[in-house]
Scaffold this motif. Structure first.
Motif, PDB file in Angstrom:
ATOM      1  N   PHE A  57     -47.136 -14.174   3.670  1.00  0.00           N
ATOM      2  CA  PHE A  57     -47.114 -12.757   3.376  1.00  0.00           C
ATOM      3  C   PHE A  57     -46.730 -11.589   4.648  1.00  0.00           C
ATOM      4  O   PHE A  57     -46.471 -10.755   4.761  1.00  0.00           O
ATOM      5  N   ASP A  58     -47.773 -12.718   5.537  1.00  0.00           N
ATOM      6  CA  ASP A  58     -47.820 -11.810   6.584  1.00  0.00           C
ATOM      7  C   ASP A  58     -46.896 -11.396   7.890  1.00  0.00           C
ATOM      8  O   ASP A  58     -46.327 -10.305   7.954  1.00  0.00           O
ATOM      9  N   THR A  59     -46.368 -12.707   7.841  1.00  0.00           N
ATOM     10  CA  THR A  59     -44.408 -12.694   7.676  1.00  0.00           C
ATOM     11  C   THR A  59     -43.463 -11.450   7.145  1.00  0.00           C
ATOM     12  O   THR A  59     -42.399 -12.195   7.209  1.00  0.00           O
ATOM     13  N   HIS A  60     -43.655 -11.116   6.403  1.00  0.00           N
ATOM     14  CA  HIS A  60     -43.584 -10.337   5.492  1.00  0.00           C
ATOM     15  C   HIS A  60     -41.495 -10.991   4.495  1.00  0.00           C
ATOM     16  O   HIS A  60     -40.856 -10.454   4.826  1.00  0.00           O
ATOM     17  N   ASN A  61     -41.891 -12.576   4.805  1.00  0.00           N
ATOM     18  CA  ASN A  61     -41.124 -13.012   4.564  1.00  0.00           C
ATOM     19  C   ASN A  61     -40.653 -12.990   2.693  1.00  0.00           C
ATOM     20  O   ASN A  61     -39.803 -13.418   2.347  1.00  0.00           O
ATOM     21  N   ASN A  62     -42.165 -13.936   2.117  1.00  0.00           N
ATOM     22  CA  ASN A  62     -42.792 -14.067   0.976  1.00  0.00           C
ATOM     23  C   ASN A  62     -43.491 -13.223   0.181  1.00  0.00           C
ATOM     24  O   ASN A  62     -44.626 -13.772   0.162  1.00  0.00           O
ATOM     25  N   PRO A  63     -44.271 -12.312   0.318  1.00  0.00           N
ATOM     26  CA  PRO A  63     -45.404 -11.867   0.058  1.00  0.00           C
ATOM     27  C   PRO A  63     -45.885 -12.379  -1.125  1.00  0.00           C
ATOM     28  O   PRO A  63     -46.930 -12.186  -1.071  1.00  0.00           O
ATOM     29  N   LEU A  64     -45.144 -12.625  -1.767  1.00  0.00           N
ATOM     30  CA  LEU A  64     -45.643 -13.166  -3.247  1.00  0.00           C
ATOM     31  C   LEU A  64     -46.450 -12.150  -4.051  1.00  0.00           C
ATOM     32  O   LEU A  64     -47.750 -12.238  -5.130  1.00  0.00           O
TER      33      LEU A  64
ATOM     34  N   TRP B  13     -24.722 -25.120  13.069  1.00  0.00           N
ATOM     35  CA  TRP B  13     -23.722 -25.383  13.845  1.00  0.00           C
ATOM     36  C   TRP B  13     -24.022 -24.246  14.312  1.00  0.00           C
ATOM     37  O   TRP B  13     -24.101 -24.613  15.620  1.00  0.00           O
ATOM     38  N   LEU B  14     -24.588 -23.002  13.870  1.00  0.00           N
ATOM     39  CA  LEU B  14     -25.083 -21.870  14.759  1.00  0.00           C
ATOM     40  C   LEU B  14     -26.347 -21.663  15.583  1.00  0.00           C
ATOM     41  O   LEU B  14     -26.811 -21.472  16.712  1.00  0.00           O
ATOM     42  N   LYS B  15     -27.084 -22.872  14.824  1.00  0.00           N
ATOM     43  CA  LYS B  15     -28.638 -22.620  15.512  1.00  0.00           C
ATOM     44  C   LYS B  15     -29.212 -21.243  15.432  1.00  0.00           C
ATOM     45  O   LYS B  15     -29.385 -20.709  16.030  1.00  0.00           O
ATOM     46  N   TYR B  16     -28.943 -20.709  14.226  1.00  0.00           N
ATOM     47  CA  TYR B  16     -29.063 -19.065  14.542  1.00  0.00           C
ATOM     48  C   TYR B  16     -30.226 -18.558  14.411  1.00  0.00           C
ATOM     49  O   TYR B  16     -31.434 -18.888  13.964  1.00  0.00           O
ATOM     50  N   ARG B  17     -30.987 -17.356  15.297  1.00  0.00           N
ATOM     51  CA  ARG B  17     -31.639 -16.754  15.603  1.00  0.00           C
ATOM     52  C   ARG B  17     -31.641 -14.809  15.061  1.00  0.00           C
ATOM     53  O   ARG B  17     -30.815 -14.632  16.155  1.00  0.00           O
ATOM     54  N   ARG B  18     -33.019 -14.707  14.618  1.00  0.00           N
ATOM     55  CA  ARG B  18     -32.965 -14.186  13.703  1.00  0.00           C
ATOM     56  C   ARG B  18     -34.665 -12.832  14.371  1.00  0.00           C
ATOM     57  O   ARG B  18     -35.145 -13.660  14.566  1.00  0.00           O
ATOM     58  N   PRO B  19     -33.805 -11.965  14.574  1.00  0.00           N
ATOM     59  CA  PRO B  19     -35.388 -10.803  15.838  1.00  0.00           C
ATOM     60  C   PRO B  19     -36.355 -10.966  15.296  1.00  0.00           C
ATOM     61  O   PRO B  19     -36.987 -10.742  15.818  1.00  0.00           O
ATOM     62  N   GLU B  20     -36.346 -11.170  13.263  1.00  0.00           N
ATOM     63  CA  GLU B  20     -37.055 -10.633  12.758  1.00  0.00           C
ATOM     64  C   GLU B  20     -38.678 -11.092  13.232  1.00  0.00           C
ATOM     65  O   GLU B  20     -39.401 -10.974  13.260  1.00  0.00           O
ATOM     66  N   VAL B  21     -38.537 -12.602  13.261  1.00  0.00           N
ATOM     67  CA  VAL B  21     -40.114 -13.191  13.105  1.00  0.00           C
ATOM     68  C   VAL B  21     -40.584 -13.540  14.841  1.00  0.00           C
ATOM     69  O   VAL B  21     -42.033 -13.484  15.109  1.00  0.00           O
ATOM     70  N   GLU B  22     -40.051 -13.806  16.246  1.00  0.00           N
ATOM     71  CA  GLU B  22     -40.256 -14.186  16.870  1.00  0.00           C
ATOM     72  C   GLU B  22     -39.697 -12.805  18.009  1.00  0.00           C
ATOM     73  O   GLU B  22     -39.048 -13.490  19.304  1.00  0.00           O
ATOM     74  N   GLY B  23     -39.176 -12.197  18.066  1.00  0.00           N
ATOM     75  CA  GLY B  23     -38.547 -11.259  18.491  1.00  0.00           C
ATOM     76  C   GLY B  23     -37.083 -11.431  18.815  1.00  0.00           C
ATOM     77  O   GLY B  23     -36.420 -12.760  18.562  1.00  0.00           O
ATOM     78  N   PHE B  24     -36.680 -11.266  19.729  1.00  0.00           N
ATOM     79  CA  PHE B  24     -34.939 -11.823  20.865  1.00  0.00           C
ATOM     80  C   PHE B  24     -34.751 -12.691  21.126  1.00  0.00           C
ATOM     81  O   PHE B  24     -35.147 -12.937  21.588  1.00  0.00           O
ATOM     82  N   TYR B  25     -33.758 -13.995  20.940  1.00  0.00           N
ATOM     83  CA  TYR B  25     -33.339 -14.900  21.441  1.00  0.00           C
ATOM     84  C   TYR B  25     -33.554 -14.763  22.418  1.00  0.00           C
ATOM     85  O   TYR B  25     -32.131 -13.990  23.543  1.00  0.00           O
TER      86      TYR B  25
END
Ligand code: B12
Length: 503
Positions: free
Chosen positions: A417-424, A489-501
């Motif tokens: 809920f707090d991480t706005h990822n899947n607030p149900l 493969w990419l170990k892709y990092r989105r900035p949403e949860v922990e800021g920029f890679y």
């Protein structure tokens, strides 16, 4: 023996941003009270160090900063344990979660005091009162229990940011090398965090800072900021800054003055703004900002639905038309707009909720057509405890309720809920959440973020090609081929949860 144990709970897997929240509070008692700093982001088990300090008998206070999300997983059990095993120690919480959920927190009995909002004056005054045994009733920004009743003292004015004591960078170096907090991001090889203002002049109904600052904003002057950043450059060789302000660009005059000072410094920077505020900036200021190193700006676009923008009290003059025209305008200045959207708002019927989501997916694709370099951040709406807003009352009418007990926030569904990822939230079905996440996967496949600078051109080309058919034809269901490549493969990092890679 009146030492303070300052604690910055872990906030995820990778985060190594300097804990400015704690550092600014440390600055307020520097030289008056002995203290130690524990950063959960660098401790396998912070309890070991905390208990060793407590066993020494030299510490009377445990002071933790608490943001929503992962930080709760350490803050709650550790505060609870201290209360059980070392009942004479006074537990003090501050930060956004403690401030927004003060009632639930203080009724847990795990902490003795909560600082609601800025702690620069409230915290030292509280320690002075406690160490001289006089009642803290006159101290502002304070919440505590007295004779079984919750006492919430007056809200203080935001302190003048220019007269606050300097942050004791050298001090934190005694506990964790400051080099740990300086890292390579897409902005530069030596990126550091800086906070130049408190609050925000706007009252968006989905934002957790509104209940604390109620449209108030105070900032450091351009000269003060520049001197601080020059010091960081001279002392630590900083060549990039993340301005962690909630709203850095409120004043064009301050930003223009700051930019003209920064022109020759070779420092890249990022900060947060509003689209309608910056659209009032002159082309001259926008060019000067680019010349001064401004590379990307985070904007709360929120939605392409004007009815929703009104319902969320976005205020100002932000409309879907302006969101589009501004994305086009930014192409002329070489500053990357980072548009943040919130999907999954409540509506009368599930059909309307899904239509809002579909419309905003189309709107985001339109923005990418207008300015392909626009970075897209997607959050799912989770209510915040504002005093009163149409959005919160509609959420509650549809059955939404915040946890009543502090320990309930440790339940996995509330972390999501707090991480706005899947607030149900009651109006969102798993099918809707899945659609948003799947769209995000395909969008990030077709347009990988520039902030994940470890991706090489070949990787970007291949994942884009692979995502093309799905993106162009809105086929978002089960995007496993993209997910697998992003993860392994990419170990892709989105900035949403922990800021920029950051490396
Ligand atoms: C840096 C940051 C992060 C960093 C972590 C920082 C850390 N502590 O390690 C990262 C990038 C990891 C992060 C993540 C998230 N964040 Co964040 N983050 C921030 C940000 C930009 C700056 C915080 C900061 O350093 N401020 C500067 C200091 C000086 O100000 P301050 O924190 O307000 O501190 C003052 C007072 O609050 C008080 N105080 C604070 N702590 C304490 C402790 C004590 C003991 C005392 C006495 C006083 C006190 O006194 C201080 C001095 O006046 C804030 C926005 C902001 N401008 O504050 C958002 C913010 C706190 N984050 C927020 C959110 C929602 C998140 C996420 C949940 C987002 C997500 N979707 O996942 C995640 C959480 C997940 C996670 N990984 O933890 C929201 C919280 C809003 C709310 N609902 O309460 C904010 C406010 C952004 C926003 N505008 O919505 N975040």
């Amino acid at each position: 023996m009146n030492g303070i144990i300052f604690f910055n709970p872990r906030s995820g897997q990778y985060n190594r941003r300097i804990p400015l929240s704690i550092l600014q509070v440390v600055a307020s008692i520097q030289g008056k009270y002995p203290y130690v700093i524990i950063d959960g982001n660098f401790e396998k088990d912070p309890w070991i160090k905390i208990e060793n300090y407590l066993k020494s008998g030299e510490f009377s206070y445990f002071a933790s900063t608490v943001m929503p999300g992962p930080q709760l997983k350490q803050a709650i059990p550790i505060t609870k344990k201290i209360k059980e095993l070392y009942p004479s120690v006074i537990n003090i919480w501050g930060g956004y979660f403690a401030s927004n959920h003060a009632r639930t927190s203080i009724l847990s009995g795990y902490m003795d005091y909560i600082i609601k909002g800025p702690g620069d004056y409230a915290f030292p005054k509280l320690l002075d009162a406690l160490s001289s045994n006089y009642p803290p009733d006159e101290i502002e920004n304070l919440i505590y229990i007295k004779a079984g009743e919750i006492v919430s003292t007056l809200k203080a004015e935001i302190p003048d940011q220019d007269i606050l004591p300097p942050l004791p960078y050298a001090e934190i170096n005694k506990f964790y090398s400051i080099r740990n907090y300086i890292g390579k991001t897409f902005l530069g090889s030596k990126t550091f965090a800086y906070h130049s203002s408190m609050g925000c002049p706007f009252t968006c109904a989905f934002c957790g800072i509104v209940p604390i600052f109620n449209a108030r904003w105070k900032a450091k002057s351009a000269a003060k900021m520049y001197n601080d950043i020059r010091h960081l450059k001279d002392q630590y060789g900083i060549n990039a800054i993340e301005f962690f302000d909630n709203n850095f660009f409120v004043s064009e005059k301050r930003v223009a003055e700051f930019s003209s000072l920064m022109v020759k410094e070779g420092i890249n920077w990022w900060g947060e703004s509003r689209i309608d505020t910056m659209n009032k900036y002159s082309d001259k200021t926008l060019s000067l900002m680019r010349e001064a190193g401004c590379r990307m700006i985070f904007f709360g676009a929120e939605s392409g639905n004007d009815e929703l923008l009104n319902k969320m009290d976005k205020g100002g003059t932000q409309t879907s038309k302006l969101i589009k025209s501004f994305a086009a305008r930014m192409k002329n200045f070489g500053i990357i707009p980072e548009y943040s959207f919130i999907l999954g708002f409540p509506a009368e019927t599930p059909q309307k909720v899904m239509k809002q989501i579909d419309d905003d997916i189309e709107f985001i694709k339109e923005i990418k057509e207008i300015n392909p370099s626009t970075e897209i951040i997607i959050y799912i709406f989770s209510p915040v405890p504002t005093e009163s807003s149409e959005l919160l009352s509609q959420s509650q009418n549809l059955g939404f309720r915040f946890p009543q007990n502090l320990d309930d926030w440790l339940e996995p569904e509330w972390e999501k809920f707090d991480t706005h990822n899947n607030p149900l939230t009651p109006w969102l079905t798993s099918e809707m959440v899945e659609k948003i996440h799947n769209f995000e996967t395909v969008l990030n496949g077709f347009y990988p973020t520039v902030s994940d600078y470890k991706l090489v051109p070949l990787q970007r080309k291949m994942i884009k090609t692979l995502s093309l058919f799905r993106y162009k034809n809105n086929i978002f269901a089960f995007p496993y081929e993209i997910k697998i490549l992003q993860k392994f493969w990419l170990k892709y990092r989105r900035p949403e949860v922990e800021g920029f890679y950051m490396e």
